[in-house]
Design a protein around this motif. Structure first.
Motif, PDB file in Angstrom:
ATOM      1  N   ALA A 102      80.464  11.234  17.836  1.00  0.00           N
ATOM      2  CA  ALA A 102      80.083  12.599  17.488  1.00  0.00           C
ATOM      3  C   ALA A 102      79.479  12.737  16.099  1.00  0.00           C
ATOM      4  O   ALA A 102      78.579  13.529  15.899  1.00  0.00           O
ATOM      5  CB  ALA A 102      81.299  13.507  17.606  1.00  0.00           C
ATOM      6  N   PHE A 103      79.999  11.965  15.145  1.00  0.00           N
ATOM      7  CA  PHE A 103      79.571  12.212  13.763  1.00  0.00           C
ATOM      8  C   PHE A 103      78.574  11.166  13.297  1.00  0.00           C
ATOM      9  O   PHE A 103      78.669   9.998  13.650  1.00  0.00           O
ATOM     10  CB  PHE A 103      80.779  12.192  12.834  1.00  0.00           C
ATOM     11  CG  PHE A 103      81.862  13.123  13.283  1.00  0.00           C
ATOM     12  CD1 PHE A 103      81.725  14.499  13.093  1.00  0.00           C
ATOM     13  CD2 PHE A 103      83.001  12.636  13.926  1.00  0.00           C
ATOM     14  CE1 PHE A 103      82.716  15.339  13.528  1.00  0.00           C
ATOM     15  CE2 PHE A 103      83.980  13.490  14.353  1.00  0.00           C
ATOM     16  CZ  PHE A 103      83.865  14.850  14.165  1.00  0.00           C
ATOM     17  N   ALA A 104      77.645  11.615  12.444  1.00  0.00           N
ATOM     18  CA  ALA A 104      76.751  10.658  11.817  1.00  0.00           C
ATOM     19  C   ALA A 104      77.488  10.041  10.639  1.00  0.00           C
ATOM     20  O   ALA A 104      78.020  10.760   9.810  1.00  0.00           O
ATOM     21  CB  ALA A 104      75.485  11.358  11.322  1.00  0.00           C
ATOM     22  N   PRO A 105      77.584   8.719  10.549  1.00  0.00           N
ATOM     23  CA  PRO A 105      78.303   8.127   9.437  1.00  0.00           C
ATOM     24  C   PRO A 105      77.590   8.368   8.105  1.00  0.00           C
ATOM     25  O   PRO A 105      76.376   8.469   8.057  1.00  0.00           O
ATOM     26  CB  PRO A 105      78.332   6.638   9.770  1.00  0.00           C
ATOM     27  CG  PRO A 105      77.379   6.438  10.858  1.00  0.00           C
ATOM     28  CD  PRO A 105      77.052   7.741  11.473  1.00  0.00           C
TER      29      PRO A 105
ATOM     30  N   GLN B  53      77.135   5.083  20.926  1.00  0.00           N
ATOM     31  CA  GLN B  53      78.036   4.929  19.796  1.00  0.00           C
ATOM     32  C   GLN B  53      77.261   4.852  18.486  1.00  0.00           C
ATOM     33  O   GLN B  53      76.230   4.211  18.395  1.00  0.00           O
ATOM     34  CB  GLN B  53      78.860   3.640  19.947  1.00  0.00           C
ATOM     35  CG  GLN B  53      79.934   3.750  21.013  1.00  0.00           C
ATOM     36  CD  GLN B  53      80.648   2.434  21.220  1.00  0.00           C
ATOM     37  OE1 GLN B  53      80.181   1.391  20.794  1.00  0.00           O
ATOM     38  NE2 GLN B  53      81.780   2.493  21.885  1.00  0.00           N
ATOM     39  N   LYS B  54      77.780   5.568  17.470  1.00  0.00           N
ATOM     40  CA  LYS B  54      77.139   5.527  16.156  1.00  0.00           C
ATOM     41  C   LYS B  54      77.502   4.233  15.446  1.00  0.00           C
ATOM     42  O   LYS B  54      76.693   3.609  14.808  1.00  0.00           O
ATOM     43  CB  LYS B  54      77.616   6.710  15.309  1.00  0.00           C
ATOM     44  CG  LYS B  54      77.164   8.042  15.850  1.00  0.00           C
ATOM     45  CD  LYS B  54      75.694   8.257  15.596  1.00  0.00           C
ATOM     46  CE  LYS B  54      75.322   9.636  16.110  1.00  0.00           C
ATOM     47  NZ  LYS B  54      73.872   9.767  16.234  1.00  0.00           N
TER      48      LYS B  54
END
Lengths: 286, 207
Positions: free
Chosen positions: A276-279, A223-224
């Motif tokens: 999935a996404f980089a914050p 998890q990011k």
């Protein structure tokens, strides 16, 4: 070195509850004590201060503060205690509050200078703001050269700005005096900034014990990021559902599909995370 | 009244401190004894004290040996005033001490001070308006006390008559003028106390 092994029957929110704590705390460390209200944090602090009795032992630097037959009076423990509601002596000025603990003018003035309160030395407590009062209370606790500094939610009654300022001052004092400190706190940013160890109590038992990062960080695996929040509402918009979640001081919207919407219940505590996404991180415009 | 005032300070205030202790044994008994003069008829209390403090009384006989007599003496008046005013002093003080924030007292304990030091340097100065008001009211009560005074002092003119008894004696003798003058004097004192209490109350509000 502080060694604690105590037991006490408490009246908690769900009837009788045993407080059972075994801990050893290194010298010069800064320990944050966290947990829900009614979990026994304040009682543990008061037992350490000698303001409440308990079964078991407390040993500080080889000195027995509590054992089966004996309880050292709070007067003889040489501790500093910062109360949530300041507890300043109302009939005395700021400097008199400090000098009442110990007649050491040089130390009192040094402490007041350190937290930029030296100009208010002659003021009475009822003319000070909450933040100022708590800073005086902090200085007063340091007047004894305490072996152990205990703080019971010292910043919870203050606004966020004043909280940050006082966190820096607590840190300054801790660096200068290297006093072993135990602080009850609920605020993750405060715990992260100040402490090098976090102990979480629940129903009178230690359920987590580690450094601030490992205890406070909510992400798992890849998890990011992950936030915990309260699900306030689920609204149907055309064919999708939107969940309204309160996280910290903010409200966010999250899109749900129909099966998710059916499983979640308004009012429950939820985790929001992404993989999935980089914050993106940016300085806030405010 | 002056001597009673000193007794109030020296004995009444420590008594309030003791009664405000949470874990005092037989607390109800002491409280009942202190409050008794408020409820029990003064003449009856005076009579019981007469038995107790008289030359052959339980306490009086001891003092009689060392040549101290309370009955029909100025000391008797002081005791009468003290006992009648005591509940009016102790009760409000006790309440103020008990209501004083526990955390502030505990802050003093962890600073190394015992409960007596805490009481003298922190609690007492912090509740000063209540202390002064209670002392004034108790002293005013001592001033007007008749029943116990009559029994213990014996109303001996020029020796053990208080202002109130002097008025009674004057009226009894038909000397209304003297009675009126004495009354005027008492009115002045009472108004003085009333204004002092009023000022205390407004000073308390300003805090």
């Amino acid at each position: 070195m502080i060694e604690i092994a105590i037991e006490k029957e408490l009246l908690g929110s769900h009837g009788k509850m045993p407080l059972h704590v075994t801990l050893s705390i290194e010298d010069k460390s800064f320990v944050a004590l966290s947990g829900q209200s009614g979990s026994g944090k304040t009682t543990l602090l008061r037992i350490l201060a000698g303001l409440e009795n308990a079964r078991g032992t407390i040993r500080v630097d080889g000195e027995e503060w509590l054992n089966e037959k004996y309880m050292l009076a709070p007067q003889q423990r040489g501790i500093g205690f910062v109360f949530q509601d300041y507890a300043l002596f109302p009939n005395m000025s700021v400097i008199e509050n400090l000098l009442f603990v110990r007649q050491d003018k040089a130390l009192a003035q040094h402490l007041l200078k350190l937290i930029e309160m030296d100009e208010l030395a002659q003021r009475k407590p009822n003319t000070l703001s909450g933040g100022q009062k708590q800073r005086v209370s902090l200085c007063r606790a340091m007047m004894n050269h305490p072996k152990l500094l205990l703080m019971d939610e010292p910043l919870s009654a203050l606004d966020p700005l004043m909280r940050t300022k006082l966190q820096h001052e607590i840190l300054t004092l801790h660096k200068e005096f290297e006093t072993t400190t135990i602080m009850v706190s609920h605020d993750p940013s405060e715990i992260y900034r100040l402490s090098n160890r976090v102990i979480v109590l629940n129903q009178g038992n230690v359920i987590q014990d580690g450094d601030a990062k490992s205890v406070l960080l909510k992400t798992q695996g890849s998890q990011k990021f992950s936030f915990e929040g309260e699900l306030l509402d689920i609204i149907k918009v055309d064919v999708i559902y939107v969940a309204i979640v309160s996280i910290g001081q903010q409200i966010v919207e999250v899109v749900l599909d129909e099966s998710e919407a059916r499983e979640l219940h308004v009012g429950s505590v939820v985790n929001i995370s992404t993989k999935a996404f980089a914050p993106v991180i940016q300085t806030s415009k405010r | 009244m002056g001597a009673s005032f000193i007794l109030f300070v020296l004995m009444g205030i420590p008594l309030a401190f003791l009664l405000a202790k949470e874990n005092l044994a037989n607390k109800w008994l002491y409280e009942a004894l202190v409050t008794l003069p408020l409820i029990f008829p003064p003449i009856a209390i005076g009579f019981l004290l007469l038995l107790l403090l008289g030359r052959n009384g339980w306490i009086g006989s001891y003092f009689h040996h060392i040549n101290i007599n309370f009955i029909f003496d100025f000391k008797g008046l002081v005791i009468a005033g003290f006992i009648s005013g005591l509940p009016l002093l102790v009760k409000p003080l006790q309440a103020a001490i008990e209501l004083f924030p526990k955390a502030i007292r505990e802050a003093s304990y962890v600073s190394g001070k015992n409960s007596l030091q805490t009481f003298i340097w922190i609690v007492l100065p912090s509740i000063r308006p209540t202390v002064i008001a209670a002392l004034l009211v108790a002293s005013a009560r001592a001033l007007g006390e008749v029943g116990i005074t009559l029994m213990l002092g014996g109303n001996i003119v020029g020796k053990t008559d208080t202002m109130s008894l002097a008025i009674y004696n004057a009226v009894f003798d038909g000397d209304y003028n003297l009675a009126l003058i004495l009354c005027a004097f008492l009115i002045v004192i009472s108004i003085g106390i009333f204004f002092a209490l009023n000022m205390m109350a407004s000073a308390k509000r300003a805090l």
